[in-house]
Design a protein around this motif. Structure first.
Motif, PDB file in Angstrom:
ATOM      1  N   SER A  97     -51.982 -30.643   7.746  1.00 47.10           N
ATOM      2  CA  SER A  97     -53.369 -31.054   7.587  1.00 47.10           C
ATOM      3  C   SER A  97     -53.508 -32.564   7.757  1.00 47.10           C
TER       4      SER A  97
ATOM      5  N   GLY B 253     -51.527 -29.178  14.983  1.00 44.71           N
ATOM      6  CA  GLY B 253     -50.352 -28.464  14.502  1.00 44.71           C
ATOM      7  C   GLY B 253     -50.613 -27.886  13.129  1.00 44.71           C
ATOM      8  N   MET B 254     -49.554 -27.657  12.404  1.00 45.37           N
ATOM      9  CA  MET B 254     -49.652 -26.993  11.105  1.00 45.37           C
ATOM     10  C   MET B 254     -50.048 -27.933   9.967  1.00 45.37           C
TER      11      MET B 254
END
Length: 171
Positions: free
Chosen positions: A16, A13-14
């Motif tokens: 980290s 996903g977005m």
């Protein structure tokens, strides 16, 4: 020709995974990384996607075993190799933050010693090796360990904060 390649999207996903604390141990890369489901935990990688995996979810669930601030861990040494094992500070729901070790497997990852009984934890940091011993600070006191619970001992019971500068020339 240098090419950068993503080995694995650990936290898909977005967000980290914020990996840090990299150390090579037994020809494998070990590090701390974050996932939404497990928090910051110990990971290993052989450089392939299938070979990059969580070693153990020490603080079971989405809570983190390692601090969420990698700069703190990096400045105090997140992972250190001693006596053919990885040593580090980690937290769990039972013991708080204490000294842990791993041989790189889930079964071989465990608490060395619960220095401060209960969930408070001794907060060990500044792990270093010297003359075949592992030294660290816990509860602001100097400890040494041979890697076993019985061999993890307080060296000096005086708190470092109790040290005062004496014989100071006041003139």
């Amino acid at each position: 020709d240098l090419t950068t390649t993503l080995v694995k999207d650990i936290n898909a996903g977005m967000a980290s995974s914020m990996p840090y604390g990299f150390v090579v141990y037994k020809d494998t890369l070990y590090f701390i990384a974050n996932t939404d489901s497990a928090g910051y935990e110990l990971w290993r990688s052989d450089g392939t996607a299938v070979g990059t995996k969580l070693v153990k979810d020490i603080y079971v669930g989405s809570a983190s075993s390692f601090r969420r601030n990698p700069y703190f861990e990096e400045s105090y040494g997140a992972l250190i190799i001693y006596n053919d094992k990885l040593f580090f500070r980690a937290s769990d729901a039972t013991n708080g933050t204490e000294l842990w070790q791993s041989d790189g497997t889930a079964a071989g990852t465990g608490l060395v010693k619960d220095i401060t009984l209960g969930t408070g934890g001794s907060n060990p940091f500044s792990l270093v090796t010297f003359k075949n011993e592992l030294y660290f600070l816990a509860n602001q006191q100097l400890w040494k360990s041979d890697g076993t619970a019985a061999g993890t001992q307080l060296l000096k019971s005086t708190l470092f904060s109790d040290y005062r500068i004496s014989n100071v020339d006041s003139s």
